[in-house]
Write an enzyme that holds these catalytic residues in place. Structure first.
Site, PDB file in Angstrom:
ATOM      1  N   GLU A 130       0.882  -1.177   0.000  1.00 23.15           N
ATOM      2  CA  GLU A 130       0.000   0.000   0.000  1.00 23.15           C
ATOM      3  C   GLU A 130       0.915   1.222   0.000  1.00 23.15           C
ATOM      4  OE1 GLU A 130      -3.363   0.118  -0.047  1.00 23.15           O
ATOM      5  OE2 GLU A 130      -3.711  -2.034   0.053  1.00 23.15           O
ATOM      6  N   CYS A 141      -2.084   9.640   2.541  1.00 20.20           N
ATOM      7  CA  CYS A 141      -1.626   9.041   1.278  1.00 20.20           C
ATOM      8  C   CYS A 141      -2.544   9.397   0.111  1.00 20.20           C
ATOM      9  CB  CYS A 141      -1.511   7.530   1.424  1.00 20.20           C
ATOM     10  SG  CYS A 141      -3.036   6.747   1.961  1.00 20.20           S
TER      11      CYS A 141
END
Ligand code: NAD
Length: 455
Positions: A210, A244
Site C-alpha cells: 500500500e 496518502c
C-alpha cells in the site's frame, strides 16, 4: 527485538495446531482487540497527540471509529466468508462437485506507516486475524509514542504466538524481512516498498504493498466551485496533508481559476486551522518539516506560507504560478502545501498525468458524465472520487489499494479477508458413474464425443 526469531517460530508452531482456523478463536481475538482499544482510548489519544498533535476528535473520526466498525463487520461476516463456496462443474468432469475453500496464509508480517498509525497497522491486523492467521506487527518508529502504546497493548494482552508487535526502525525491519513469512503486508513509500518486495521475493512470499504517489484533483469549468473548494480544502489539509490519498495538487480549468482560488482561501480561513482548536496537526518530524519548507517560495505563495520550526507547523499553503517542472511537482508532497495549476486542454493534462507514475487516487470535479468517463477511462489510478476527496476510503465495499508505483493488491472489508487468505480450488468426485471417455484406448467415437464436448 532480541527474541523475534523465537516469536516467529512460536507463531509457526501455533499455526500448525489449527487453533487459528476455528471461527470461534478468530472472533475471540477480534472481540479482545476491540475491548483493548475501547478500554485504552485515553492513552491512545494521548500518544498520538504527543507524536504530532493529532486531536482526539480527529483520531476518532479518521482511525478509531473505522477500527471499531471493521471489527464489527468481520465479527458479523467471518463465518460466511470462511465457508466453502460451491461453483459449477463443467461437463467434462461429470459427475463432480467443485468448490472454493478459503484458508489462512499462516504467519503474517504487517509493516505500518506513521501517518494514521492506529488505522494503518491495526486495520490489516484485524483482517489477518479474522482470516485465521497469526500476526507480527511492526508499527512505524517515526510516530514513536503510538508505536510504543500499540506494542504495549498488544504484547500485554495477546499471546505472542497469536499476535505480537515488534517495535523498531530500519535495522529491525531489515532483520525481520530476512525471515520467512507466509504473507507480508506493507504500508509506506514506494522506495521502501521495493525493498520489501525484493525481500518477499527471496522466499516467494506474497506481498501486498500500500504505497503513495501524486494524486491529482481535476476541476472542470462546469463544477460547483464553492463545494469543490470546500471538499478539496478538507481532503488536503486533514492531518496537515499527511494523507496518502490527499489531493496532492489541483488542475483547474483556466476560466474559473481565480474564482476557485478565492473559494479555496475562503474555506481555509473558515476551517480555522490551528492546534489550539483541535483543527490541525503538526508535521511529523524535523526532516519532513525541512523538506516541505523548501517548496514554499514567496513568489509562488497565493495564500498561507507561514511556518514555525519549533512547533513544526506549516499553515495551509496554496502555491500558484508554477508548472509541472517545479520541484513541488516532482515528488509526493505529503504536507499542507497545495499547488494549483491552470489548464485549458484536457488531453494535454491527461497525457501529462499519464507520463508520470500511476497515482494512488484521482479526484474529478465536474457535472459532465462525458468528462468523468474520459478521466476514468484514460487515467490509471488506485481509486478515487467524482466530486469529492478521500471519502472513498471509508466505504468497506470498495477495495482500497494502488496500481503500478502506488501499490500492489488491496484490502478493506471483504477484500482484506481475501488479501490474507489463500483460495483452494477443490473438485470432488464420487467413485461411481464415470464415463470412460478420458481413458485409452482412444477410439474414433471417443474423439467425436470429446470434440462435441469441447466445441
Ligand atoms: P516509509 O516507507 O518511510 O516507512 C514505512 C515503514 O517502512 C515503517 O514501518 C518503517 O519503519 C519501514 N522502513 C523504512 N525504511 C525502511 C527500510 N530501508 N527497510 C525496511 N523497512 C523500512 O513510509 P512513511 O514515511 O511511514 O509513510 C509515508 C508514505 O507512505 C507516503 O508515500 C504515503 O503516501 C504512503 N502511505 C500509503 C498508504 C496507503 O494506504 N496506500 C497509507 C499511508 C501512507
Amino acid at each position: 527485538m532480541d527474541n523475534y526469531i523465537e516469536i516467529i517460530e512460536k507463531q509457526r508452531e501455533f499455526y500448525k495446531k489449527n487453533e487459528t482456523k476455528k471461527i470461534s478463536f478468530r472472533k475471540e481475538q477480534l472481540k479482545k482487540l476491540k475491548t483493548i482499544l475501547k478500554n485504552n482510548e485515553k492513552q491512545l489519544y494521548a500518544a498520538i497527540y504527543e507524536d504530532f498533535k493529532k486531536s482526539e476528535i480527529e483520531t476518532y473520526i479518521t482511525e478509531q471509529a473505522f477500527l471499531y466498525k471493521n471489527i464489527d463487520l468481520y465479527l458479523k461476516k467471518v463465518s460466511k466468508w470462511s465457508r466453502r463456496k460451491r461453483v459449477p462443474t463443467n461437463l467434462i468432469n461429470f459427475p463432480a462437485k467443485s468448490y472454493i475453500q478459503a484458508e489462512p496464509r499462516g504467519v503474517c508480517l504487517i509493516i505500518g506507516a506513521w501517518n494514521y498509525p492506529y488505522l494503518l497497522t491495526l486495520d490489516p491486523a484485524i483482517a489477518a486475524l479474522a482470516a485465521g492467521n497469526t500476526v507480527i506487527l511492526k508499527p512505524s518508529e517515526i510516530a514513536k509514542n503510538t508505536s510504543a502504546i500499540i506494542a504495549e497493548l498488544i504484547n500485554k494482552n495477546f499471546p505472542p504466538e497469536v499476535f505480537c508487535a515488534i517495535e523498531g526502525g530500519v535495522p529491525e525491519t531489515t532483520a525481520l524481512l530476512k525471515q520467512k513469512f507466509d504473507k507480508i503486508f506493507f504500508t509506506g513509500s514506494a522506495s521502501v516498498g521495493k525493498i520489501v518486495y525484493e525481500a518477499a521475493a527471496k522466499n516467494l512470499t506474497p506481498a501486498t504493498l500500500e504505497l503513495g504517489g501524486k494524486s491529482p484533483a481535476i476541476v472542470f469549468k462546469d463544477t460547483n466551485i464553492d463545494k469543490t473548494a470546500k471538499r478539496i480544502v478538507w481532503g488536503k489539509f486533514l492531518n496537515a496533508g499527511q494523507t496518502c490519498i490527499a489531493p496532492d495538487y489541483v488542475l483547474v480549468h483556466e476560466s474559473i481559476y481565480s474564482d476557485f482560488l478565492q473559494a479555496l482561501k475562503k474555506y481555509i480561513i473558515k476551517f480555522d486551522y490551528a492546534f489550539e482548536n483541535k483543527n490541525y496537526v503538526q508535521i511529523i518530524n524535523e526532516k519532513n518539516y525541512n523538506r516541505l519548507k523548501k517548496f514554499i517560495e514567496e513568489k509562488n505563495v497565493f495564500f498561507g506560507g507561514e511556518t514555525n520550526a519549533e512547533a513544526r507547523f506549516i499553515n495551509p499553503t496554496i502555491l500558484t504560478d508554477l508548472d509541472f517542472s517545479h520541484p513541488v511537482m516532482q515528488e509526493e508532497i505529503f504536507g499542507p502545501i497545495l499547488p494549483v495549476l491552470k489548464f485549458n486542454d484536457l488531453n494535454e493534462i491527461i497525457e501529462k498525468i499519464k507520463s508520470g507514475q500511476k497515482p494512488l487516487a484521482c479526484y474529478v470535479f465536474t457535472k459532465s458524465k462525458k468528462n468523468q468517463n474520459k478521466i476514468l477511462q484514460e487515467i490509471s489510478f488506485g481509486g478515487g472520487m467524482i466530486n469529492d476527496t478521500i471519502m472513498h476510503i471509508s466505504n468497506p465495499n470498495l477495495p482500497f489499494g494502488g496500481v503500478g508505483n502506488s501499490g500492489i493488491g488491496s484490502y478493506h472489508g471483504k477484500n482484506g479477508f481475501i488479501t490474507f487468505s489463500h483460495y483452494k480450488s477443490i473438485m470432488s468426485k464420487p467413485f461411481c458413474g464415470e464415463p470412460p471417455i478420458k481413458y485409452s484406448p482412444y477410439s474414433k467415437n471417443k474423439k467425436k464425443i470429446l470434440k462435441q464436448i469441447f466445441k
